[in-house]
Enzyme design. Structure first.
Site, short mmCIF file in Angstrom:
data_model
loop_
_atom_site.label_atom_id
_atom_site.label_comp_id
_atom_site.label_asym_id
_atom_site.label_seq_id
_atom_site.Cartn_x
_atom_site.Cartn_y
_atom_site.Cartn_z
N HIS A 14 0.65 -1.07 0.10
CA HIS A 14 0.06 0.09 0.09
C HIS A 14 0.80 1.32 -0.07
O HIS A 14 2.01 1.10 0.44
CB HIS A 14 -0.93 0.11 1.37
CG HIS A 14 -0.15 0.00 2.38
ND1 HIS A 14 0.10 1.14 3.05
CD2 HIS A 14 0.14 -1.01 3.29
CE1 HIS A 14 0.82 0.92 4.15
NE2 HIS A 14 0.64 -0.20 4.40
N LYS A 39 -7.03 5.40 -4.33
CA LYS A 39 -6.72 5.71 -2.95
C LYS A 39 -5.59 4.49 -2.29
O LYS A 39 -6.19 3.51 -2.26
CB LYS A 39 -7.78 6.08 -2.03
CG LYS A 39 -7.45 6.65 -0.75
CD LYS A 39 -8.51 7.37 0.09
CE LYS A 39 -7.92 8.33 1.14
NZ LYS A 39 -8.95 8.72 2.03
N HIS A 138 11.91 5.11 8.02
CA HIS A 138 10.90 6.00 8.96
C HIS A 138 11.64 6.93 9.81
O HIS A 138 11.76 8.13 9.58
CB HIS A 138 9.92 5.28 9.63
CG HIS A 138 8.59 4.97 8.96
ND1 HIS A 138 8.09 5.86 7.99
CD2 HIS A 138 8.04 3.70 8.95
CE1 HIS A 138 6.90 4.99 7.69
NE2 HIS A 138 6.75 3.77 8.23
N GLY A 189 0.50 1.10 17.13
CA GLY A 189 -0.20 1.37 16.00
C GLY A 189 -1.12 0.23 15.54
O GLY A 189 -2.19 0.75 14.82
N ALA A 428 -3.47 18.61 2.35
CA ALA A 428 -3.62 19.44 1.52
C ALA A 428 -3.16 20.91 2.32
O ALA A 428 -3.33 21.14 3.22
CB ALA A 428 -5.04 19.86 1.18
#
Length: 591
Positions: A14, A39, A138, A189, A428
């Site tokens: 993904h 998506k 990460h 998580g 955004a």
């Protein structure tokens, strides 16, 4: 010779993405979902994203010195695979597989990367592929991009990589040192993701919806402490309830989930529909509190000494997008500055892997000051897209774009705003946005119901001038990427109510003009009209769709919603001539 490094993510099927560093400068980065209009682009490779990066830089595959990938083989001599096997004893076939064939996913992923590179024109015999451990990628995406010069604490929280789920370390003199990792199934998580599924959302997509729902509930109503504990430096998830595999999974209509029937017996049926109601709002609040409490305990245990020394923390992984946790971290007296990688999810590991290899080869990478790293389009591109579009849009070329759009906003109209290069990451930030005036009552509900088609209780966020940020947020902490929430100052809650969430906070972008001059100028114009240099900003997309990339994408979204105004560069598109608030005498009509 310039050092040219291409990072490619997508290791966990993904969020594939690509990032290109040339001599330590992040030249381009983009997510595959934006180009293929799917998506998270599940089970795809970052072909279109990589092609964009190479084309944008004007380079050929042969010019790339190495390809960095954020997934690596894990040795059997290390504890990760043994921990996995021991904790998943109840699924012996999976436990044995971790011991006997524990790097199968890596080799499968590498083959797919090689296929993708061949499609792009790479000669595999001359292409060096450099694997970087997922959580190290990460960590690199946070530390190397932070610009911090002092010794820096590094935290990584996400679902899982190869086996690791949580990373504690520090950066010093450009090098990353690992202090501790936790391994699957002991994943905070992953636990949040499992509860996200229980609350009726999709894992890896709906976690922020749970976070948005949490302020409506009472975290003291239900005690979630049975789900996880942190003791003596170790995190343990209760796999009777969550982070489960195989036969322990709860199944519904043939689909298995990461929680168990025992969780359903305890909490009741899985939530369905769009309504945020009792008891689910309280479950969301309890999960959020557990996540915050355990995260802060882990920071205390592993990173407090470093924070006391320098006060710098770099944070990445999907858990770093939990802005409520980040607010708590900033409030710690030992934290002077927190840098959260703006693309903290797995898309950002393309940046991290490439940055890590760059530093390893002696080329430091620049501080990440902005995320305007995707494609841009000219007025001519926009006009051509309008000419091709089946809706035959009415368009006008206008001058003084910030002034004109500010007037539309002040008059209560939402406006789709498409300017410059597309943002990298989930937020955004004034490149591909839907804007509203935050002092106009009801504009948020209107955007939710008629344009975004999403749940009513979801909050909207403000972008603001850097001169406004310290006043409205009572904080001078840098906030360029909407990765933190802040308590909104008294007086401002009444001035801009449409961007203040249920708990009195806002997830804010504080913008310096040098990184997006036109967006900054728009807010300056709005300040002249309303007294507030703040704009409501949400991503330019509809529910379930990726953020808009191209003018054609924007037009498709525009004509599939109740938006009346779309401005792309200098081109204003309106649904009908009579709805246009810009007098014809003031525009250059080229249609």
């Amino acid at each position: 010779m310039a050092l040219t490094l291409l990072g490619l993510s997508g290791a966990l099927t993904h969020d594939p993405s690509a990032a290109l560093y040339i001599d330590g400068v992040l030249v381009a980065a983009a997510e595959e979902e934006r180009f293929v209009r799917d998506k998270h682009a599940k089970n795809r490779m970052p072909y279109e994203a990589a092609k964009f990066c190479l084309d944008f830089a004007g380079i050929k595959p042969a010019d790339v010195d190495a390809v960095a990938i954020p997934f690596a083989p894990i040795s059997l001599s290390e504890p990760a695979r043994w921990h996995y096997a021991k904790r998943y004893w109840y699924a012996p076939e999976r436990a044995l597989d971790a011991i006997l064939s524990g790097n199968r996913r890596y080799y499968r992923y590498r083959k797919r990367i090689e296929w993708c590179l061949q499609q792009l024109g790479f000669d595999l015999k001359k292409t060096e592929i450099v694997p970087v451990e997922h959580h190290l990628a990460h960590a690199a995406s946070a530390y190397h991009c932070s610009g911090f010069q002092e010794k820096t604490a590094i935290l990584g929280i996400d679902g899982k990589g190869e086996y690791a789920t949580t990373f504690f370390g520090y950066g010093e003199n450009g090098r990353i040192h690992k202090l501790k990792e936790f391994y699957d199934p002991d994943s905070l998580g992953g636990l949040y993701g499992a509860l996200t599924e229980y609350l009726g959302f999709e894992m890896l997509d709906g976690e922020y919806k749970v976070m948005g729902m949490a302020p409506y509930g009472d975290p003291g109503r239900y005690d979630f402490s049975r789900l996880a504990k942190f003791e003596n430096g170790e995190l343990t998830i209760n796999t009777d309830y969550a982070n489960v595999i195989g036969l322990r999974r709860y199944k519904e209509n043939g689909k298995g989930y990461y929680f168990s029937p025992k969780l359903v017996d305890w909490l009741g049926p899985r939530r369905s529909g769009d309504v945020a109601d009792d008891p689910y709002i309280h479950y969301a609040a309890s999960m959020q509190k557990l996540f915050e409490d355990l995260s802060l305990q882990m920071i205390d245990y592993y990173l407090a000494d470093i924070l006391r020394d320098t006060g710098r923390l770099a944070f990445s992984g999907g858990g770093a997008l939990n802005v409520k946790l980040n607010q708590k971290i900033i409030a710690r007296p030992d934290v002077r500055e927190l840098f959260v990688q703006p693309a903290s999810g797995d898309a950002g590991t393309a940046v991290g892997a490439a940055a890590y290899v760059s530093v390893q080869r002696g080329v430091a990478v620049e501080k990440m000051e902005h995320v305007y790293l995707g494609p841009a389009y000219s007025n001519e591109d926009v006009i051509a897209a309008c000419a091709r579009h089946p809706a035959q849009p009415a368009w006008q070329r206008i001058g003084q774009v910030p002034q004109r759009v500010a007037r539309l906003l002040a008059d209560g109209h939402p406006v789709a705003w498409f300017q410059g290069r597309m943002e990298f990451g989930p937020r955004a930030l004034g490149g591909r946005s839907i804007l509203g005036c935050p002092s106009v009552a009801g504009v948020a509900d209107r955007i939710n119901a008629q344009i975004k088609f999403r749940e009513r209780w979801r909050p909207f966020c403000p972008s603001m001038l850097d001169s406004v940020g310290p006043q409205m947020l009572n904080s001078g902490h840098p906030a360029p990427f909407m990765t933190f929430t802040f308590e909104v100052a008294q007086g401002w809650k009444e001035r801009v109510p449409e961007v203040v969430h249920e708990d009195g906070t806002s997830r804010a972008q504080v913008l310096k003009r040098e990184y997006n001059p036109r967006y900054h100028d728009l807010m300056s114009e709005l300040e002249k009209l309303t007294g507030n240099g703040v704009v409501l900003n949400t991503s330019l997309n509809r529910r379930g769709e990726p953020m808009i990339c191209s003018p054609t994408d924007a037009l498709n979204m525009f004509f599939g919603s109740d938006l009346q105004y779309l401005v792309m560069e200098d081109i204003l598109v309106v649904k009908a001539a009579e709805t246009c608030a810009v007098p014809a005498s003031q525009v250059d009509i080229r249609n």
